[in-house]
Design a protein around this motif. Structure first.
Motif, PDB file in Angstrom:
ATOM      1  N   GLU A  91       4.994  -7.953  -9.581  1.00  0.00           N
ATOM      2  CA  GLU A  91       4.811  -6.441  -9.739  1.00  0.00           C
ATOM      3  C   GLU A  91       3.956  -5.835  -9.628  1.00  0.00           C
ATOM      4  N   ASN A  92       3.260  -5.934 -10.081  1.00  0.00           N
ATOM      5  CA  ASN A  92       1.805  -5.347  -9.333  1.00  0.00           C
ATOM      6  C   ASN A  92       1.763  -5.173  -8.267  1.00  0.00           C
ATOM      7  N   GLU A  93       1.683  -6.244  -7.054  1.00  0.00           N
ATOM      8  CA  GLU A  93       1.161  -5.790  -5.733  1.00  0.00           C
ATOM      9  C   GLU A  93       2.699  -5.218  -4.842  1.00  0.00           C
ATOM     10  N   GLU A  94       3.541  -5.435  -5.447  1.00  0.00           N
ATOM     11  CA  GLU A  94       5.120  -4.927  -4.237  1.00  0.00           C
ATOM     12  C   GLU A  94       4.329  -3.322  -4.999  1.00  0.00           C
ATOM     13  N   ARG A  95       4.417  -2.874  -6.533  1.00  0.00           N
ATOM     14  CA  ARG A  95       4.764  -1.432  -6.531  1.00  0.00           C
ATOM     15  C   ARG A  95       2.989  -0.928  -5.928  1.00  0.00           C
ATOM     16  N   GLU A  96       1.872  -0.943  -5.601  1.00  0.00           N
ATOM     17  CA  GLU A  96       0.603  -0.865  -5.124  1.00  0.00           C
ATOM     18  C   GLU A  96       1.252  -1.010  -3.310  1.00  0.00           C
ATOM     19  N   ALA A  97       2.120  -2.256  -3.035  1.00  0.00           N
ATOM     20  CA  ALA A  97       2.212  -2.216  -1.899  1.00  0.00           C
ATOM     21  C   ALA A  97       3.306  -0.901  -1.318  1.00  0.00           C
TER      22      ALA A  97
END
Length: 167
Positions: A91-97
């Protein structure tokens, strides 16, 4: 019957707080901005929110949020904890992307605006230069006509001979 316990610290010092359904949205927004996620229990005019008196964790009993808190605290076993941690990382990686994509789009839009401004300025400068050149030529022709009216008339006549109608 098993005593209710906190999904974060395991304490049994829990207080149930009834929240009127019309205020649930406001309560969830407040909790969201304070850092805790909350689910909405549907079906009645009031919703019960549980609050741990030891650690302060707030949750809605019987929701996926409570399950996630229990998994992250290790109450559901190490495997469930690892699964939730991986999901949070994803979720954090998707948010950062998404944030990177948003910033790239903003940068491209700013670049396009800058290019449009520069292009407009260059176009305007070229138009101004053409206008100044046309005025300069007009003024030099007018000055030549004033200085030598006969030669200027003859030159104009040879440069632009009259059109003859062959009807």
């Amino acid at each position: 019957m098993e005593a209710a316990n906190c999904p974060h610290c395991g304490s049994t010092s829990i207080q149930a707080v009834p929240i009127e359904r019309k205020n649930v949205g406001e309560a969830i927004l407040t909790e969201y901005f304070l850092g805790t996620a909350a689910g909405v229990a549907a079906g009645s005019k009031t919703v019960i929110q549980a609050i741990c008196l030891k650690c302060g964790t707030q949750w809605f009993p019987g929701t996926s949020q409570e399950n996630r808190l229990r998994a992250l605290s290790g109450q559901l076993g190490a495997a469930a904890q690892r699964v939730e941690e991986r999901e949070i990382e994803q979720e954090n990686e998707e948010r950062e992307a998404k944030q990177r994509t948003t910033w790239m789009v903003i940068a491209v839009l700013i670049g396009l605006v800058v290019l449009a401004v520069i292009g407009g300025s260059v176009y305007s400068s070229r138009q101004d230069a053409k206008m100044r050149e046309a005025v300069r030529q007009r003024d030099s022709v007018a000055a030549a006509q004033r200085a030598h009216p006969v030669r200027a008339r003859n030159r104009t006549a040879t440069e632009n001979p009259p059109k003859l109608n062959h009807d």
